[in-house]
Write a protein that holds these residues in place. Structure first.
Motif, PDB file in Angstrom:
ATOM      1  N   LEU A  48       0.850  -1.392  -0.011  1.00 35.36           N
ATOM      2  CA  LEU A  48      -0.049  -0.123   0.106  1.00 35.36           C
ATOM      3  C   LEU A  48       0.807   1.308   0.107  1.00 35.36           C
ATOM      4  O   LEU A  48       0.377   2.216  -0.637  1.00 35.36           O
ATOM      5  CB  LEU A  48      -0.916   0.007   1.357  1.00 35.36           C
ATOM      6  N   ALA A  49       1.828   1.190   0.784  1.00 34.78           N
ATOM      7  CA  ALA A  49       2.982   2.210   0.879  1.00 34.78           C
ATOM      8  C   ALA A  49       3.398   2.794  -0.527  1.00 34.78           C
ATOM      9  O   ALA A  49       3.833   3.792  -1.122  1.00 34.78           O
ATOM     10  CB  ALA A  49       4.247   2.014   1.668  1.00 34.78           C
ATOM     11  N   ILE A  50       3.945   1.770  -1.561  1.00 36.38           N
ATOM     12  CA  ILE A  50       4.401   1.957  -2.911  1.00 36.38           C
ATOM     13  C   ILE A  50       3.183   2.225  -3.810  1.00 36.38           C
ATOM     14  O   ILE A  50       3.584   3.486  -4.659  1.00 36.38           O
ATOM     15  CB  ILE A  50       4.751   0.461  -3.282  1.00 36.38           C
ATOM     16  N   VAL A  51       2.132   2.038  -3.593  1.00 32.84           N
ATOM     17  CA  VAL A  51       0.926   2.456  -4.275  1.00 32.84           C
ATOM     18  C   VAL A  51       0.668   3.826  -4.221  1.00 32.84           C
ATOM     19  O   VAL A  51       0.563   4.645  -5.106  1.00 32.84           O
ATOM     20  CB  VAL A  51      -0.252   1.521  -4.327  1.00 32.84           C
ATOM     21  N   TRP A  52       0.582   4.289  -2.584  1.00 29.06           N
ATOM     22  CA  TRP A  52       0.316   5.700  -2.380  1.00 29.06           C
ATOM     23  C   TRP A  52       1.421   6.524  -2.764  1.00 29.06           C
ATOM     24  O   TRP A  52       1.135   7.752  -3.196  1.00 29.06           O
ATOM     25  CB  TRP A  52       0.358   5.620  -0.790  1.00 29.06           C
ATOM     26  N   ALA A  53       2.803   5.941  -2.835  1.00 29.29           N
ATOM     27  CA  ALA A  53       3.904   6.821  -3.165  1.00 29.29           C
ATOM     28  C   ALA A  53       3.917   7.236  -4.606  1.00 29.29           C
ATOM     29  O   ALA A  53       4.228   8.310  -5.188  1.00 29.29           O
ATOM     30  CB  ALA A  53       5.247   6.252  -2.958  1.00 29.29           C
ATOM     31  N   VAL A  54       3.354   6.328  -5.336  1.00 28.65           N
ATOM     32  CA  VAL A  54       3.329   6.570  -6.719  1.00 28.65           C
ATOM     33  C   VAL A  54       1.949   7.417  -7.252  1.00 28.65           C
ATOM     34  O   VAL A  54       2.066   8.290  -7.902  1.00 28.65           O
ATOM     35  CB  VAL A  54       3.029   5.307  -7.747  1.00 28.65           C
ATOM     36  N   LEU A  55       0.993   7.330  -6.303  1.00 29.56           N
ATOM     37  CA  LEU A  55      -0.419   7.971  -6.567  1.00 29.56           C
ATOM     38  C   LEU A  55       0.051   9.641  -6.424  1.00 29.56           C
ATOM     39  O   LEU A  55      -0.565  10.415  -7.042  1.00 29.56           O
ATOM     40  CB  LEU A  55      -1.462   7.515  -5.432  1.00 29.56           C
ATOM     41  N   ILE A  56       0.791  10.115  -5.204  1.00 27.25           N
ATOM     42  CA  ILE A  56       0.879  11.214  -5.001  1.00 27.25           C
ATOM     43  C   ILE A  56       2.275  11.812  -5.734  1.00 27.25           C
ATOM     44  O   ILE A  56       2.531  13.042  -5.605  1.00 27.25           O
ATOM     45  CB  ILE A  56       1.067  11.367  -3.359  1.00 27.25           C
ATOM     46  N   THR A  57       2.966  10.994  -6.524  1.00 26.05           N
ATOM     47  CA  THR A  57       4.012  11.545  -7.468  1.00 26.05           C
ATOM     48  C   THR A  57       5.267  12.029  -6.340  1.00 26.05           C
ATOM     49  O   THR A  57       5.476  13.134  -6.821  1.00 26.05           O
ATOM     50  CB  THR A  57       3.464  12.690  -8.445  1.00 26.05           C
ATOM     51  N   SER A  58       5.630  11.003  -5.764  1.00 32.63           N
ATOM     52  CA  SER A  58       6.573  11.448  -4.708  1.00 32.63           C
ATOM     53  C   SER A  58       7.727  11.067  -5.319  1.00 32.63           C
ATOM     54  O   SER A  58       8.047  10.987  -6.512  1.00 32.63           O
ATOM     55  CB  SER A  58       6.480  10.393  -3.415  1.00 32.63           C
ATOM     56  N   VAL A 130      -3.331  -9.788  -9.552  1.00 32.03           N
ATOM     57  CA  VAL A 130      -2.229  -8.810 -10.201  1.00 32.03           C
ATOM     58  C   VAL A 130      -2.691  -8.221 -11.414  1.00 32.03           C
ATOM     59  O   VAL A 130      -2.572  -6.994 -11.980  1.00 32.03           O
ATOM     60  CB  VAL A 130      -1.036  -9.447 -10.525  1.00 32.03           C
ATOM     61  N   GLY A 131      -3.716  -9.247 -12.120  1.00 34.46           N
ATOM     62  CA  GLY A 131      -4.411  -8.632 -13.098  1.00 34.46           C
ATOM     63  C   GLY A 131      -5.394  -7.586 -12.759  1.00 34.46           C
ATOM     64  O   GLY A 131      -5.486  -6.562 -13.437  1.00 34.46           O
ATOM     65  N   ALA A 132      -6.213  -7.570 -11.601  1.00 33.09           N
ATOM     66  CA  ALA A 132      -7.079  -6.739 -11.491  1.00 33.09           C
ATOM     67  C   ALA A 132      -6.352  -5.439 -11.047  1.00 33.09           C
ATOM     68  O   ALA A 132      -6.843  -4.155 -11.319  1.00 33.09           O
ATOM     69  CB  ALA A 132      -7.883  -6.921 -10.035  1.00 33.09           C
ATOM     70  N   ALA A 133      -5.229  -5.511 -10.495  1.00 36.96           N
ATOM     71  CA  ALA A 133      -4.423  -4.332 -10.214  1.00 36.96           C
ATOM     72  C   ALA A 133      -3.729  -3.559 -11.260  1.00 36.96           C
ATOM     73  O   ALA A 133      -3.940  -2.215 -11.361  1.00 36.96           O
ATOM     74  CB  ALA A 133      -3.180  -4.443  -9.058  1.00 36.96           C
ATOM     75  N   LYS A 134      -3.493  -4.335 -12.172  1.00 35.11           N
ATOM     76  CA  LYS A 134      -2.920  -3.913 -13.435  1.00 35.11           C
ATOM     77  C   LYS A 134      -4.025  -2.843 -14.307  1.00 35.11           C
ATOM     78  O   LYS A 134      -3.862  -1.784 -14.523  1.00 35.11           O
ATOM     79  CB  LYS A 134      -2.329  -4.811 -14.438  1.00 35.11           C
ATOM     80  N   TYR A 135      -5.096  -3.478 -14.562  1.00 34.06           N
ATOM     81  CA  TYR A 135      -6.074  -3.031 -15.111  1.00 34.06           C
ATOM     82  C   TYR A 135      -6.873  -1.938 -14.382  1.00 34.06           C
ATOM     83  O   TYR A 135      -7.429  -0.899 -14.952  1.00 34.06           O
ATOM     84  CB  TYR A 135      -7.223  -4.025 -15.639  1.00 34.06           C
ATOM     85  N   SER A 162       4.475  -5.115 -11.873  1.00 33.62           N
ATOM     86  CA  SER A 162       5.299  -5.789 -12.675  1.00 33.62           C
ATOM     87  C   SER A 162       4.728  -7.332 -12.985  1.00 33.62           C
ATOM     88  O   SER A 162       4.807  -8.109 -11.955  1.00 33.62           O
ATOM     89  CB  SER A 162       6.551  -5.684 -12.571  1.00 33.62           C
ATOM     90  N   GLY A 163       3.831  -7.852 -14.000  1.00 30.26           N
ATOM     91  CA  GLY A 163       3.598  -9.410 -14.053  1.00 30.26           C
ATOM     92  C   GLY A 163       4.840 -10.011 -14.250  1.00 30.26           C
ATOM     93  O   GLY A 163       4.686 -11.437 -13.500  1.00 30.26           O
ATOM     94  N   HIS A 164       5.797  -9.832 -14.782  1.00 32.94           N
ATOM     95  CA  HIS A 164       7.032 -10.803 -15.033  1.00 32.94           C
ATOM     96  C   HIS A 164       7.665 -11.079 -13.390  1.00 32.94           C
ATOM     97  O   HIS A 164       7.988 -12.131 -13.106  1.00 32.94           O
ATOM     98  CB  HIS A 164       8.031 -10.083 -15.756  1.00 32.94           C
ATOM     99  N   THR A 165       7.811  -9.869 -12.784  1.00 29.33           N
ATOM    100  CA  THR A 165       8.327 -10.101 -11.376  1.00 29.33           C
ATOM    101  C   THR A 165       7.436 -10.747 -10.351  1.00 29.33           C
ATOM    102  O   THR A 165       7.820 -11.754  -9.670  1.00 29.33           O
ATOM    103  CB  THR A 165       8.645  -8.556 -10.794  1.00 29.33           C
ATOM    104  N   ALA A 166       6.247 -10.517 -10.362  1.00 29.00           N
ATOM    105  CA  ALA A 166       5.154 -11.179  -9.669  1.00 29.00           C
ATOM    106  C   ALA A 166       4.951 -12.787  -9.901  1.00 29.00           C
ATOM    107  O   ALA A 166       4.911 -13.698  -9.020  1.00 29.00           O
ATOM    108  CB  ALA A 166       3.849 -10.642  -9.527  1.00 29.00           C
ATOM    109  N   LEU A 216       6.476  -3.390  -6.441  1.00 26.25           N
ATOM    110  CA  LEU A 216       5.143  -3.709  -6.497  1.00 26.25           C
ATOM    111  C   LEU A 216       4.965  -4.990  -6.745  1.00 26.25           C
ATOM    112  O   LEU A 216       4.125  -5.640  -6.151  1.00 26.25           O
ATOM    113  CB  LEU A 216       4.266  -2.751  -7.019  1.00 26.25           C
ATOM    114  N   GLY A 217       5.462  -5.551  -7.904  1.00 26.01           N
ATOM    115  CA  GLY A 217       5.311  -6.785  -8.395  1.00 26.01           C
ATOM    116  C   GLY A 217       5.972  -7.974  -7.496  1.00 26.01           C
ATOM    117  O   GLY A 217       5.523  -9.071  -7.192  1.00 26.01           O
ATOM    118  N   TRP A 218       7.077  -7.562  -6.884  1.00 29.10           N
ATOM    119  CA  TRP A 218       7.808  -8.201  -6.189  1.00 29.10           C
ATOM    120  C   TRP A 218       7.172  -8.584  -4.757  1.00 29.10           C
ATOM    121  O   TRP A 218       6.710  -9.646  -4.108  1.00 29.10           O
ATOM    122  CB  TRP A 218       9.235  -8.000  -5.672  1.00 29.10           C
ATOM    123  N   VAL A 219       6.504  -7.581  -4.115  1.00 32.40           N
ATOM    124  CA  VAL A 219       5.562  -7.708  -2.951  1.00 32.40           C
ATOM    125  C   VAL A 219       4.209  -8.259  -3.319  1.00 32.40           C
ATOM    126  O   VAL A 219       3.745  -9.081  -2.417  1.00 32.40           O
ATOM    127  CB  VAL A 219       5.295  -6.139  -2.418  1.00 32.40           C
TER     128      VAL A 219
END
Length: 333
Positions: A48-58, A130-135, A162-166, A216-219
């Motif tokens: 959730l922290a990674i998603v939030w950091a990307v959303l706020i353009t940190s 992962v598919g739901a998060a991607k789309y 990243s689907g490859h990483t996950a 995010l894919g690794w997590v």
């Protein structure tokens, strides 16, 4: 003289595999322990922290753009051919086939379907989450970025996470999850972690993913592996049901119902039961069954006990000197 065939090496291998236990005693099913719950909670918070950091353009988004402008494929072009082959370890099709082949052999050896069922459940969770998060977030990749410094979210992309990483984390990490000993589990966990991070960095090198996509894919893959003990009861019930269906198909039917002369069902017994039953005694009130019309009444003797009779229409010439057997011949002149 008939001699026995000498067993080959393949025969000895199959004989040894047949002696394997149905479920090894040292293999235990992972449980959702307190330690695993703490790891799952920490991984979910990091997700959730990674998603939030990307959303706020940190600062994480700024780091993504710096890595993209660095262009690693131009800095180290000599490893480009190796990276193109190495990134295949994260593709879903080839990795699923390789891991399924190994787990299928283990299932056949240990007489259990748990390895294959665990792989199927993990891949199903991977496709759904992962598919739901991607789309759902729709982030564009570096090659399709529209504005420098933006997070490129909700623009119709499908690269975050990243689907490859996950996929690399799940497919190679399932081997560590199903390991037989703690030592093998530790080594396989470290190997799958290094392999999955290498696959993610390969996508960053090529330029198909941002660095935050890889994190995010690794997590996301780690969360699926940590949540698998919750699905162990479902896997056990599915395995028991499959084995019950196989036993039902392999059990021969004791009898088949056939229609009698009056339409009533008659149970036809198997051959051993029919041979073992004694003939039913004839009731005293009924007359004895008559012999067929083409047989003469009375006891019949065998062919060897009958006296030879020369038929009347025989073509053999009559000899006056020939006498029937058992009589004394007349005195010759």
């Amino acid at each position: 003289m008939r001699t026995e065939r000498k067993p080959t090496r393949l025969d000895r291998v199959f004989a040894r595999l047949d002696r394997e236990p149905e479920r090894p005693a040292h293999v235990g099913m992972p449980r959702m322990s307190r330690h695993r719950m703490v790891l799952f909670g920490a991984a979910l918070a990091f997700y959730l922290a990674i998603v939030w950091a990307v959303l706020i353009t940190s600062w994480l988004v700024r780091l993504d753009w710096q890595v993209m402008f660095f262009r690693p494929y131009q800095q180290w072009p000599e490893i480009h051919a190796f990276v193109d082959y190495y990134v295949v370890l994260g593709q879903r099709g080839p990795t699923a086939v390789m891991v399924a082949a190994w787990l299928g052999w283990r299932s056949w050896r240990q007489h259990t379907l748990r390895p294959l069922l665990a792989l199927g459940v993990s891949l199903l969770l991977l496709n759904v989450t992962v598919g739901a998060a991607k789309y759902g977030m729709g982030r564009l990749g570096p090659h399709y970025a529209t504005e420098i410094g933006s997070n490129e979210m909700w623009l119709g992309g499908d690269i975050f996470p990243s689907g490859h990483t996950a996929n690399a984390v799940v497919t190679w990490g399932i081997l560590a999850y199903l390991a037989s000993t703690p030592r093998a589990r530790r080594w396989l966990s470290a190997l799958s972690a290094v392999t999955s991070l290498g696959v993610g960095l390969s996508t960053v090198y090529i330029g198909t993913h941002w660095l935050s996509d890889v994190l995010l894919g690794w997590v996301a893959g780690l969360l699926i592996l940590l949540a698998l003990p919750w699905f162990e009861p479902v896997i056990a019930r599915a395995e028991a049901r499959i084995f019950a269906l196989r036993a039902r198909w392999q059990t021969p039917r004791e009898g088949t119902a056939e229609a009698g002369p009056l339409g009533r069902p008659v149970v036809v017994k198997s051959l051993p039961d029919r041979a073992a039953t004694a003939p039913e005694p004839v009731p005293t009130g009924r007359p004895a069954p008559r012999s067929p019309a083409y047989l003469a009444p009375g006891p019949h003797t065998t062919r060897a006990e009958r006296s030879p009779v020369t038929p009347g229409g025989s073509r053999r010439p009559q000899h006056a000197e020939r006498h029937p057997r058992g009589t004394t011949s007349a005195t010759r002149p």
